[in-house]
Design a protein around this motif. Structure first.
Motif, mmCIF file in Angstrom:
data_model
loop_
_atom_site.group_PDB
_atom_site.id
_atom_site.type_symbol
_atom_site.label_atom_id
_atom_site.label_comp_id
_atom_site.label_asym_id
_atom_site.label_seq_id
_atom_site.Cartn_x
_atom_site.Cartn_y
_atom_site.Cartn_z
ATOM 1 N N VAL A 142 0.837 -1.200 0.000
ATOM 2 C CA VAL A 142 0.000 0.000 0.000
ATOM 3 C C VAL A 142 0.873 1.250 0.000
ATOM 4 O O VAL A 142 0.572 2.238 -0.674
ATOM 5 C CB VAL A 142 -0.954 -0.009 1.204
ATOM 6 N N ASP A 143 1.967 1.213 0.766
ATOM 7 C CA ASP A 143 2.886 2.350 0.807
ATOM 8 C C ASP A 143 3.457 2.642 -0.576
ATOM 9 O O ASP A 143 3.529 3.807 -1.000
ATOM 10 C CB ASP A 143 4.041 2.061 1.777
ATOM 11 N N LEU A 144 3.884 1.599 -1.286
ATOM 12 C CA LEU A 144 4.432 1.772 -2.634
ATOM 13 C C LEU A 144 3.364 2.314 -3.588
ATOM 14 O O LEU A 144 3.633 3.216 -4.384
ATOM 15 C CB LEU A 144 4.988 0.451 -3.150
ATOM 16 N N ALA A 145 2.168 1.766 -3.497
ATOM 17 C CA ALA A 145 1.088 2.216 -4.370
ATOM 18 C C ALA A 145 0.749 3.680 -4.111
ATOM 19 O O ALA A 145 0.544 4.465 -5.047
ATOM 20 C CB ALA A 145 -0.140 1.335 -4.175
ATOM 21 N N ALA A 146 0.689 4.050 -2.831
ATOM 22 C CA ALA A 146 0.334 5.426 -2.471
ATOM 23 C C ALA A 146 1.381 6.427 -2.930
ATOM 24 O O ALA A 146 1.075 7.613 -3.118
ATOM 25 C CB ALA A 146 0.127 5.532 -0.961
ATOM 26 N N ALA A 147 2.616 5.969 -3.114
ATOM 27 C CA ALA A 147 3.697 6.858 -3.545
ATOM 28 C C ALA A 147 3.674 7.115 -5.048
ATOM 29 O O ALA A 147 4.445 7.945 -5.537
ATOM 30 C CB ALA A 147 5.051 6.278 -3.138
ATOM 31 N N CYS A 148 2.817 6.419 -5.785
ATOM 32 C CA CYS A 148 2.726 6.596 -7.236
ATOM 33 C C CYS A 148 1.699 7.671 -7.588
ATOM 34 O O CYS A 148 0.815 8.004 -6.793
ATOM 35 C CB CYS A 148 2.349 5.278 -7.905
ATOM 36 N N ASP A 149 1.800 8.184 -8.800
ATOM 37 C CA ASP A 149 0.857 9.194 -9.275
ATOM 38 C C ASP A 149 -0.511 8.595 -9.582
ATOM 39 O O ASP A 149 -1.549 9.216 -9.323
ATOM 40 C CB ASP A 149 1.388 9.856 -10.555
ATOM 41 N N ILE A 150 -0.514 7.408 -10.166
ATOM 42 C CA ILE A 150 -1.741 6.777 -10.659
ATOM 43 C C ILE A 150 -1.748 5.330 -10.208
ATOM 44 O O ILE A 150 -0.704 4.665 -10.209
ATOM 45 C CB ILE A 150 -1.802 6.837 -12.208
ATOM 46 N N ARG A 151 -2.919 4.827 -9.840
ATOM 47 C CA ARG A 151 -3.065 3.434 -9.427
ATOM 48 C C ARG A 151 -4.206 2.787 -10.208
ATOM 49 O O ARG A 151 -5.335 3.274 -10.170
ATOM 50 C CB ARG A 151 -3.368 3.345 -7.907
ATOM 51 N N TYR A 152 -3.896 1.698 -10.910
ATOM 52 C CA TYR A 152 -4.890 0.826 -11.529
ATOM 53 C C TYR A 152 -4.826 -0.511 -10.792
ATOM 54 O O TYR A 152 -3.755 -0.918 -10.322
ATOM 55 C CB TYR A 152 -4.567 0.575 -13.005
ATOM 56 N N CYS A 153 -5.961 -1.210 -10.711
ATOM 57 C CA CYS A 153 -5.937 -2.533 -10.076
ATOM 58 C C CYS A 153 -6.881 -3.484 -10.786
ATOM 59 O O CYS A 153 -7.746 -3.075 -11.563
ATOM 60 C CB CYS A 153 -6.292 -2.441 -8.586
ATOM 61 N N SER A 154 -6.707 -4.756 -10.516
ATOM 62 C CA SER A 154 -7.603 -5.783 -11.035
ATOM 63 C C SER A 154 -8.729 -6.012 -10.030
ATOM 64 O O SER A 154 -8.628 -5.628 -8.859
ATOM 65 C CB SER A 154 -6.847 -7.088 -11.289
ATOM 66 N N ALA A 155 -9.789 -6.665 -10.485
ATOM 67 C CA ALA A 155 -10.955 -6.876 -9.630
ATOM 68 C C ALA A 155 -10.650 -7.750 -8.422
ATOM 69 O O ALA A 155 -11.359 -7.697 -7.414
ATOM 70 C CB ALA A 155 -12.095 -7.486 -10.451
ATOM 71 N N ASP A 156 -9.595 -8.560 -8.506
ATOM 72 C CA ASP A 156 -9.256 -9.446 -7.389
ATOM 73 C C ASP A 156 -8.309 -8.786 -6.380
ATOM 74 O O ASP A 156 -7.876 -9.421 -5.420
ATOM 75 C CB ASP A 156 -8.623 -10.741 -7.901
ATOM 76 N N ALA A 157 -7.990 -7.513 -6.566
ATOM 77 C CA ALA A 157 -7.053 -6.835 -5.667
ATOM 78 C C ALA A 157 -7.637 -6.715 -4.258
ATOM 79 O O ALA A 157 -8.814 -6.382 -4.086
ATOM 80 C CB ALA A 157 -6.709 -5.460 -6.205
ATOM 81 N N LYS A 158 -6.803 -6.987 -3.273
ATOM 82 C CA LYS A 158 -7.188 -6.870 -1.867
ATOM 83 C C LYS A 158 -6.132 -6.041 -1.145
ATOM 84 O O LYS A 158 -4.959 -6.408 -1.135
ATOM 85 C CB LYS A 158 -7.301 -8.249 -1.207
ATOM 86 N N PHE A 159 -6.562 -4.948 -0.561
ATOM 87 C CA PHE A 159 -5.655 -4.012 0.085
ATOM 88 C C PHE A 159 -5.799 -4.076 1.607
ATOM 89 O O PHE A 159 -6.867 -4.388 2.126
ATOM 90 C CB PHE A 159 -5.960 -2.577 -0.357
ATOM 91 N N SER A 160 -4.728 -3.742 2.312
ATOM 92 C CA SER A 160 -4.807 -3.658 3.768
ATOM 93 C C SER A 160 -3.626 -2.876 4.320
ATOM 94 O O SER A 160 -2.486 -3.130 3.944
ATOM 95 C CB SER A 160 -4.826 -5.055 4.406
ATOM 96 N N ILE A 161 -3.932 -1.901 5.197
ATOM 97 C CA ILE A 161 -2.883 -1.245 5.996
ATOM 98 C C ILE A 161 -2.739 -2.126 7.235
ATOM 99 O O ILE A 161 -3.367 -1.920 8.264
ATOM 100 C CB ILE A 161 -3.284 0.193 6.371
ATOM 101 N N LYS A 162 -1.905 -3.132 7.137
ATOM 102 C CA LYS A 162 -1.913 -4.266 8.060
ATOM 103 C C LYS A 162 -1.047 -4.073 9.305
ATOM 104 O O LYS A 162 -1.119 -4.888 10.246
ATOM 105 C CB LYS A 162 -1.432 -5.513 7.292
ATOM 106 N N GLU A 163 -0.265 -3.011 9.354
ATOM 107 C CA GLU A 163 0.737 -2.885 10.412
ATOM 108 C C GLU A 163 0.158 -2.972 11.814
ATOM 109 O O GLU A 163 0.788 -3.513 12.730
ATOM 110 C CB GLU A 163 1.504 -1.565 10.239
ATOM 111 N N VAL A 164 -1.049 -2.434 12.015
ATOM 112 C CA VAL A 164 -1.631 -2.437 13.361
ATOM 113 C C VAL A 164 -1.804 -3.854 13.893
ATOM 114 O O VAL A 164 -1.742 -4.088 15.109
ATOM 115 C CB VAL A 164 -2.979 -1.674 13.365
ATOM 116 N N ASP A 165 -1.992 -4.821 12.994
ATOM 117 C CA ASP A 165 -2.202 -6.205 13.421
ATOM 118 C C ASP A 165 -0.908 -6.914 13.804
ATOM 119 O O ASP A 165 -0.948 -8.028 14.325
ATOM 120 C CB ASP A 165 -2.913 -6.999 12.317
ATOM 121 N N VAL A 166 0.232 -6.294 13.532
ATOM 122 C CA VAL A 166 1.500 -6.866 13.977
ATOM 123 C C VAL A 166 2.172 -5.955 15.004
ATOM 124 O O VAL A 166 3.376 -6.034 15.244
ATOM 125 C CB VAL A 166 2.462 -7.143 12.793
ATOM 126 N N GLY A 167 1.373 -5.058 15.586
ATOM 127 C CA GLY A 167 1.859 -4.233 16.678
ATOM 128 C C GLY A 167 2.667 -3.029 16.269
ATOM 129 O O GLY A 167 3.506 -2.543 17.047
#
Length: 291
Positions: A142-167
């Motif tokens: 997500v960090d890498l994607a957010a650093a780009c100008d434009i984001r395209y994805c496929s319908a099966d894409a699943k995103f998560s800001i997961k850091e909170v779940d690993v403390g």
């Protein structure tokens, strides 16, 4: 060499270990003025190891001075874009290294800065950057994607800001870049506090991506079509527009208008202006000189 595609080779002063693992990032030029940077750890779901972080930093640093590259596409090899940080690979780097708390903190800050570097360099590239996301896009993805100008994805894409779940608090840039991208602080903070997964439809609805393709091959075609379209524009116009977009992220409207007056005071003297007008009137694609 860090990586070698059809006609591009990057050299950099990394450690012998990083050089030995250089194939975790591959770089190629699939079309004129388009460079593709590929996360290449498909057996690890493209999870970010220290070598992958270093490889991306080297690739993006080399591209930052590449005047022949107008567009940079970032994608992942295999079934997923990026499954986040490889906790097994980075675990030894996260152990206290100093003789006391203060010294350990200074050492840890250097480690975090090393892992932050790819996103920082990517976000400041003078080229137009496009992220091509399919499958899992978790944490560092997500960090890498957010650093780009434009984001395209496929319908099966699943995103998560997961850091909170690993403390952890997300520390590679998504917490300040995603609100700029989406304009919805409430949604971003909900994702950051819960670590919950969100799919392509939600990402499109909240403006994190601008296009959803039905499958990865269709996504790749759509990204390549976009990249070729952008790469066909005036390189002067592209560089100036990117510079202005970056400036606007942290300045007031008044400051932006003042800055663009100065910027275009120089840029309007380009030969590309006349070539663009002539192409528009003749309905022919103009050919621009290289930077």
């Amino acid at each position: 060499p860090i990586s070698q595609g059809s006609d591009i080779v990057f050299r950099h002063p990394l450690s012998a270990e990083a050089l030995a693992m250089a194939e975790v990032v591959t770089v190629s030029r699939p079309f004129p003025h388009v460079v593709e940077v590929i996360l290449n750890r498909p057996d690890k779901l493209n999870a970010c190891s220290p070598e992958l972080f270093d490889g991306l930093t080297a690739a993006f640093t080399a591209l930052s001075t590449d005047d022949d590259a107008y567009v940079v596409v970032l994608r992942g090899e295999g079934k997923h874009f990026c499954a986040g940080i490889d906790l097994t690979a980075v675990s030894t780097h996260l152990l206290p290294q100093g003789s006391d708390t203060a010294r350990s903190t200074f050492a840890m800050r250097k480690v975090i800065e090393r892992f932050q570097k790819p996103c920082e360099v990517l976000a400041k590239l003078p080229q137009v950057t496009i992220c091509c996301v399919h499958g899992a896009c978790v944490g560092a993805g997500v960090d890498l994607a957010a650093a780009c100008d434009i984001r395209y994805c496929s319908a099966d894409a699943k995103f998560s800001i997961k850091e909170v779940d690993v403390g952890l608090a997300a520390d590679l840039g998504s917490l300040h870049r995603m609100p700029l991208v989406c304009g919805n602080v409430s949604w971003v903070r909900e994702l950051a506090f819960t670590g919950r997964q969100f799919g392509a439809e939600e990402a499109l609805r909240f403006g994190f991506v601008s296009h959803v393709a039905e499958a990865e091959p269709v996504l790749r075609d759509a990204v390549h079509a976009l990249a070729k379209t952008v790469a066909g524009k005036s390189p002067v116009a592209l560089r100036a527009t990117k510079e202005m977009c970056e400036y606007a992220e942290s300045h007031s409207p008044e400051e932006c208008l003042s800055y663009v007056r100065t910027l275009n005071g120089a840029m309007l003297q380009t030969e590309d202006l006349a070539k663009s007008a002539q192409g528009f009137l003749s309905k022919k694609t103009p050919t621009f000189s290289k930077l």
